[in-house]
Write an enzyme that holds these catalytic residues in place. Structure first.
Site, PDB file in Angstrom:
ATOM      1  N   HIS A 128      -7.595 147.800  37.301  1.00  0.00           N
ATOM      2  CA  HIS A 128      -7.122 147.690  38.522  1.00  0.00           C
ATOM      3  C   HIS A 128      -5.586 146.602  38.630  1.00  0.00           C
ATOM      4  CE1 HIS A 128     -11.033 149.059  40.152  1.00  0.00           C
ATOM      5  NE2 HIS A 128     -11.464 148.223  39.665  1.00  0.00           N
ATOM      6  N   ASP A 165     -14.369 154.774  34.489  1.00  0.00           N
ATOM      7  CA  ASP A 165     -14.947 153.812  35.153  1.00  0.00           C
ATOM      8  C   ASP A 165     -15.106 154.255  36.591  1.00  0.00           C
ATOM      9  OD1 ASP A 165     -14.948 150.502  35.237  1.00  0.00           O
ATOM     10  OD2 ASP A 165     -14.796 151.334  37.101  1.00  0.00           O
TER      11      ASP A 165
HETATM   12 ZN   LIG Z   1     -15.612 149.523  37.426  1.00  0.00          ZN
END
Ligand SMILES: [Zn+2]
Length: 340
Positions: A128, A165
């Site tokens: 992220h 993910d």
């Molecule tokens: Zn994640």
């Protein structure tokens, strides 16, 4: 040659967001659970190696100096909140440089031919983290740094990054949005944090076509994930012709993970890993896997063990997954750019 190289660093245990956010799911126990599972039964043929902390120059492959300095200073001052989900303490900078450094150490070893596969059991996660913005538990983008290192230091011409993910790897996507030398593919649940990664976002400028976003609805099962990987992502990756595969491996698409709503099982991650392994083996290129999410400790440890055994050569990939209802749309979008 080892079956695989396993990297971790004790500093990765020192980052603990619970100091500022007591119910935070990203805890050192995640790594301890993985280590415990592997201590009970080590992976046959795998070699454990020490990771080195990332240098400023390595972090600088992706992150501007002011971003690195801001995180270092916040940690040195005792820590604090970066956003509603992202907290650092005094040791978090050390943990984050160890995580990024493991990804660098692994990438060098793989490109030196020490092994065909590697795994970094590290935290904080990275996918992220955008070049100038820490978010979503992530400080530095471990996989993006490794990809840049492969290209700029080791002369790799093309790197394929797969992000499995359950959350979209927005940071990695942004790092390479306009680049044609990194193919980034993410399968992720939508709607879900961080809300980015629609099917139509294929990258921009020279990078158009080199971002593959495959959002899947909550409740999606193994069949859909495998068919997207097999029918959409891997054909594009093969056509791309990478010198290295990197995987942002979260295990939070598991049905028992508390943060998301997909329905993969432990064995599903072995199936994902086998398909990536077989693709890379056919192209004679290495695969470096870096831990991202996964918040049910027991499940995380089991999934990692399963995925690593598969990466190291255990088991055969099951026959092709049946076509799913999302695949034609995804194939049409990706098919604009890649021969599927
Ligand atoms: Zn994640």
């Amino acid at each position: 040659m080892s079956a695989g190289l396993y990297f971790s660093h004790p500093a990765c245990l020192e980052h603990d967001p619970r100091v500022l956010s007591p119910a935070h799911p990203d805890t050192p126990e995640r790594l301890l659970a993985i280590e415990r599972a592997l201590a009970e039964r080590w992976l046959p043929g795998w070699e454990r190696r020490a990771a080195e902390a990332a240098t400023e120059a390595e972090l600088g492959l992706v992150h501007p100096a002011h971003h690195v300095r801001a995180i270092a200073e916040l940690c040195a001052a005792g820590g604090g909140a970066i956003d509603a989900d992202t907290f650092v303490g005094e040791s978090s900078f050390r943990a984050a440089t160890a995580a990024a450094g493991a990804a660098c150490t692994m990438t060098r070893a793989l490109l030196d031919g020490d092994a065909a596969v590697g795994f970094c059991a590290v935290r904080p996660s990275g996918h992220h983290a955008e070049p100038d913005r820490a978010m979503g538990f992530c400080l530095f983008n471990n996989v993006a740094i490794a990809a840049e290192l492969a290209i700029r230091e080791r002369g790799a011409e093309r790197v394929f990054i797969l992000d499995w993910d359950v959350h979209h790897g927005n940071g990695t996507a942004e790092a390479f949005r306009t680049r044609a030398d990194v193919l980034f593919a993410s399968i992720h649940q939508s709607p879900l944090y961080p809300g980015t990664g629609p099917l139509e976002d294929a990258g921009s400028g020279e990078g158009e076509g080199f971002t593959i976003n495959l959002p899947v609805p909550p409740g999606s099962e193994e069949q859909l994930w495998l068919s997207l990987l097999e029918r959409v992502v891997l054909p594009a990756a093969v056509a791309f012709g990478p010198d290295l595969v990197l995987v942002s491996a979260g295990f939070d698409a598991h049905v028992e993970d508390p943060l998301a709503g997909c329905r993969l099982r432990t064995g599903s991650f072995a199936e994902l890993a086998r398909r990536v392994r077989d693709m890379a083996a056919a192209a004679a290129i290495p695969v470096g896997v870096v831990l991202e999410g996964g918040y049910n400790h027991r499940v995380l440890a089991e999934c990692v063990r399963c995925a690593l055994a598969a990466l190291g050569g255990e088991g055969e990939a099951r026959p092709a997954a049946p076509e799913s209802r999302l695949t034609p749309r995804a194939a049409a979008q990706v098919g604009r750019y890649w021969p599927l």
